[in-house]
Design an enzyme around this catalytic site. Structure first.
Site, PDB file in Angstrom:
ATOM      1  N   GLU A 163     -18.479   1.978 -25.199  1.00  0.00           N
ATOM      2  CA  GLU A 163     -18.180   2.948 -26.519  1.00  0.00           C
ATOM      3  C   GLU A 163     -19.371   3.281 -27.597  1.00  0.00           C
ATOM      4  O   GLU A 163     -19.377   3.259 -28.993  1.00  0.00           O
ATOM      5  CB  GLU A 163     -16.961   2.387 -27.071  1.00  0.00           C
ATOM      6  CG  GLU A 163     -16.343   2.805 -26.280  1.00  0.00           C
ATOM      7  CD  GLU A 163     -15.083   2.951 -26.567  1.00  0.00           C
ATOM      8  OE1 GLU A 163     -14.873   3.424 -27.771  1.00  0.00           O
ATOM      9  OE2 GLU A 163     -13.710   2.465 -26.381  1.00  0.00           O
TER      10      GLU A 163
ATOM     11  N   HIS B 193       0.641  -0.893   0.057  1.00  0.00           N
ATOM     12  CA  HIS B 193       0.401  -0.023   0.116  1.00  0.00           C
ATOM     13  C   HIS B 193       0.891   1.074  -0.268  1.00  0.00           C
ATOM     14  O   HIS B 193       2.062   1.060   0.172  1.00  0.00           O
ATOM     15  CB  HIS B 193      -0.682   0.023   0.661  1.00  0.00           C
ATOM     16  CG  HIS B 193      -2.201  -1.089   1.039  1.00  0.00           C
ATOM     17  ND1 HIS B 193      -2.941  -0.834   2.090  1.00  0.00           N
ATOM     18  CD2 HIS B 193      -2.581  -1.675   0.280  1.00  0.00           C
ATOM     19  CE1 HIS B 193      -4.013  -1.883   1.578  1.00  0.00           C
ATOM     20  NE2 HIS B 193      -3.510  -2.465   0.787  1.00  0.00           N
TER      21      HIS B 193
ATOM     22  N   GLY C  56     -22.456   0.390 -29.669  1.00  0.00           N
ATOM     23  CA  GLY C  56     -23.841   1.608 -30.466  1.00  0.00           C
ATOM     24  C   GLY C  56     -24.763   2.101 -29.432  1.00  0.00           C
ATOM     25  O   GLY C  56     -25.023   1.701 -28.522  1.00  0.00           O
TER      26      GLY C  56
ATOM     27  N   GLU D 166       1.257   3.035   2.453  1.00  0.00           N
ATOM     28  CA  GLU D 166       1.682   3.918   2.973  1.00  0.00           C
ATOM     29  C   GLU D 166       3.366   3.209   3.419  1.00  0.00           C
ATOM     30  O   GLU D 166       4.175   3.791   3.742  1.00  0.00           O
ATOM     31  CB  GLU D 166       0.528   3.671   4.784  1.00  0.00           C
ATOM     32  CG  GLU D 166      -0.559   4.620   4.818  1.00  0.00           C
ATOM     33  CD  GLU D 166      -1.466   3.865   4.356  1.00  0.00           C
ATOM     34  OE1 GLU D 166      -1.092   2.991   3.394  1.00  0.00           O
ATOM     35  OE2 GLU D 166      -2.947   3.739   4.266  1.00  0.00           O
TER      36      GLU D 166
ATOM     37  N   SER E  94     -30.239   1.508 -23.939  1.00  0.00           N
ATOM     38  CA  SER E  94     -30.161   0.811 -23.038  1.00  0.00           C
ATOM     39  C   SER E  94     -30.446   1.291 -21.553  1.00  0.00           C
ATOM     40  O   SER E  94     -30.801   1.512 -20.265  1.00  0.00           O
ATOM     41  CB  SER E  94     -30.732  -0.768 -22.999  1.00  0.00           C
ATOM     42  OG  SER E  94     -29.894  -1.098 -23.589  1.00  0.00           O
TER      43      SER E  94
ATOM     44  N   ARG F 266      -4.173   2.395 -27.388  1.00  0.00           N
ATOM     45  CA  ARG F 266      -3.013   3.075 -28.783  1.00  0.00           C
ATOM     46  C   ARG F 266      -2.372   4.983 -28.803  1.00  0.00           C
ATOM     47  O   ARG F 266      -2.559   4.994 -27.349  1.00  0.00           O
ATOM     48  CB  ARG F 266      -3.879   2.819 -30.221  1.00  0.00           C
ATOM     49  CG  ARG F 266      -3.529   1.803 -30.569  1.00  0.00           C
ATOM     50  CD  ARG F 266      -4.385   1.284 -32.046  1.00  0.00           C
ATOM     51  NE  ARG F 266      -5.086   1.940 -32.657  1.00  0.00           N
ATOM     52  CZ  ARG F 266      -6.149   1.901 -32.230  1.00  0.00           C
ATOM     53  NH1 ARG F 266      -7.059   0.896 -31.404  1.00  0.00           N
ATOM     54  NH2 ARG F 266      -7.513   2.838 -32.754  1.00  0.00           N
TER      55      ARG F 266
HETATM   56  C1  AOF Z   1      -4.397   1.989   2.539  1.00  0.00           C
HETATM   57  N1  AOF Z   1      -3.280   1.780   1.927  1.00  0.00           N
HETATM   58  O1  AOF Z   1      -2.655   2.563  -0.133  1.00  0.00           O
HETATM   59  C2  AOF Z   1      -4.458   0.646  -0.468  1.00  0.00           C
HETATM   60  C3  AOF Z   1      -5.299   0.505   0.587  1.00  0.00           C
HETATM   61  O2  AOF Z   1      -5.920  -6.617  -0.823  1.00  0.00           O
HETATM   62  P1  AOF Z   1      -5.437  -5.414   0.414  1.00  0.00           P
HETATM   63  O3  AOF Z   1      -4.242  -6.207   0.651  1.00  0.00           O
HETATM   64  O4  AOF Z   1      -4.628  -4.503  -0.812  1.00  0.00           O
HETATM   65  O5  AOF Z   1      -5.289  -4.682   0.317  1.00  0.00           O
HETATM   66  C4  AOF Z   1      -7.255  -4.082  -0.272  1.00  0.00           C
HETATM   67  C5  AOF Z   1      -7.787  -3.434   0.543  1.00  0.00           C
HETATM   68  O6  AOF Z   1      -6.708  -2.192   1.067  1.00  0.00           O
HETATM   69  C6  AOF Z   1      -8.634  -2.498  -0.405  1.00  0.00           C
HETATM   70  O7  AOF Z   1      -9.864  -2.463  -0.290  1.00  0.00           O
HETATM   71  C7  AOF Z   1      -8.980  -0.672   0.720  1.00  0.00           C
HETATM   72  O8  AOF Z   1      -9.481  -0.992   1.931  1.00  0.00           O
HETATM   73  C8  AOF Z   1      -7.467  -1.057   1.110  1.00  0.00           C
HETATM   74  N2  AOF Z   1      -6.810   0.320   0.090  1.00  0.00           N
HETATM   75  N3  AOF Z   1      -5.723   1.173   1.808  1.00  0.00           N
HETATM   76  O9  AOF Z   1      -4.764   2.119   3.198  1.00  0.00           O
HETATM   77  C9  AOF Z   1      -3.587   1.638   0.330  1.00  0.00           C
HETATM   78  N4  AOF Z   1      -4.606   0.727  -1.790  1.00  0.00           N
HETATM   79 ZN    ZN Z   2      -3.047  -0.024   4.049  1.00  0.00          ZN
END
Ligand code: AOF
Ligand code: ZN
Length: 377
Positions: A310, A55, A312, A57, A318, A217
């Site tokens: 995209e 993530h 048609g 952090e 719909s 592209r």
């Molecule tokens: C954060 N920082 O950069 C992101 C978060 O499958 P995982 O372990 O990657 O977890 C996905 C979940 O973590 C996602 O559904 C969302 O709740 C959180 N994403 N959280 O602290 C991050 N990408």
């Molecule tokens: Zn996280």
């Protein structure tokens, strides 16, 4: 206090810019950016690059140089989404990393809509004595992750309907010729959209008439992403010679059709698609037509969280009738076609019955007008 706020906004804006670097790559996860600051110095930056990878952090923490690592104690971390705290997932909770390194302040743009988090990340940090501030550039952060917010809270994928029409409201001539209504500037924008979403979708007639590649592209394909290419309609009427059934990415092609139509199709047609590893998804039918909401629900169930539709005309019609679009982009080119194919097959008697959109922005793209519409409001 005022000064502090503007500084928070500036750092959060940088974190949002970092988050955007993950565009089109993080699904089903959100785009998230993080910046670590101590005494006015940026110690580390990071963003979430792809689902399954770290993530934002921990990315920012590992960006901090070793000789600065001790300074994380008492530092502030700016994150565009509430730090996660749940454990039943691919990566460890970010709240643990924040606690371990001794941050004293966490600034967040918006809470995580994932029900497993939804404010619990902040609660954990606050109960450990960390000062938390939520809501800095919240609107921008929510807009950035519109798809993720929908995917966490709704049963259907996020739908962006894009159409290119003439001044007299036509998508093609009566024979189906539509190449090209708009110029390269507008088409380049469409390829940028294709890059953002999980999938690109067309109806069966558009497939047969245009034989689109539905790839990315215009020099925008550096990530190598191939979106899912979806075609909806009667499988027995789809042209097997179409590019999306014969290139090297047929595993990314999905056909949506009805069970009855599949059963009625010749064995060699079905064998052709199966041999090519093309996925066939069945949706409910109503008078032999695919029920569009069910098609979208089935796609969501197999992991398609966002779709650029995209055309048609029938597919657009719909979607409009059932109000399924989350966003619409309509390019209007300075051409007049006369008789041709439109995209809303209702016969209304009164202006009061027209679909009327309130949230609209109009821009000039070369000689075309681009209408950006939020049809939900
Ligand atoms: C954060 N920082 O950069 C992101 C978060 O499958 P995982 O372990 O990657 O977890 C996905 C979940 O973590 C996602 O559904 C969302 O709740 C959180 N994403 N959280 O602290 C991050 N990408
Ligand atoms: Zn996280």
């Amino acid at each position: 206090m005022e000064k502090q706020d503007s500084r928070d906004i500036a750092y959060m804006r940088m974190a949002l810019d970092l988050a955007k670097k993950g565009e089109g790559q993080t699904s089903p996860n959100p785009m998230v950016g993080a910046i670590i600051v101590k005494d006015g110095i940026i110690l580390g930056k990071g963003w979430h690059k792809k689902a399954g990878l770290p993530h934002a952090e921990p990315e920012a923490i590992s960006d901090v140089r070793d000789y600065h690592k001790a300074e994380l104690k008492g530092a502030t971390i700016y994150v565009t989404l509430e730090p996660c705290c749940h454990t039943k997932k691919r990566t460890p909770p970010c709240t643990n990393a924040i606690l371990k390194h001794g941050f004293s302040r966490v600034v967040v743009a918006c809470l995580d809509p994932n029900p497993e988090v939804a404010g619990n990340g902040i609660k954990i940090l606050e109960s450990a004595g960390i000062e938390c501030k939520v809501g800095v550039l919240e609107k921008e952060a929510r807009e950035l992750n519109e798809v993720f917010f929908k995917s966490m809270t709704k049963r259907l994928p996020y739908i962006h309907l894009k159409l290119a029409q003439t001044l007299d409201g036509k998508l093609s001539t009566i024979t189906g010729d539509s190449k090209w209504i708009t110029d390269e500037n507008a088409r380049k924008m469409v390829h940028a959209y294709r890059k953002k979403y999980d999938a690109v979708m067309v109806g069966r007639k558009t497939l047969n008439n245009d034989d689109p590649s539905l790839n990315i592209r215009f020099g925008l394909d550096e990530s190598g992403k191939i979106p899912f290419r979806i075609v909806m309609g009667s499988i027995s009427k789809m042209d097997p010679l179409s590019k999306i059934f014969n290139d090297e990415y047929t595993h990314k092609t999905i056909i949506i059709t009805t069970g009855a139509d599949y059963q009625g199709a010749a064995d060699d047609v079905v064998k052709f698609f199966t041999d090519k590893k093309i996925r066939i998804v069945f949706a409910k039918s109503d008078e032999n037509e695919v029920v569009i909401e069910d098609a979208f629900a089935q796609l969501k169930a197999i992991g398609v969280h966002s779709i650029l539709v995209e055309g048609g005309g029938m597919l657009a019609s719909s979607i409009l009738k059932k109000k399924l679009a989350d966003k619409m982009t309509i390019f209007v080119a300075p051409k007049i076609l006369g008789d041709g194919i439109g995209y809303y097959d209702e016969k209304l008697d009164s202006m009061a019955d027209a679909l009327n959109f309130n949230n609209v922005a109009v821009k000039n793209i070369g000689s075309q007008a681009m209408f950006e519409i939020d049809p939900r409001s």
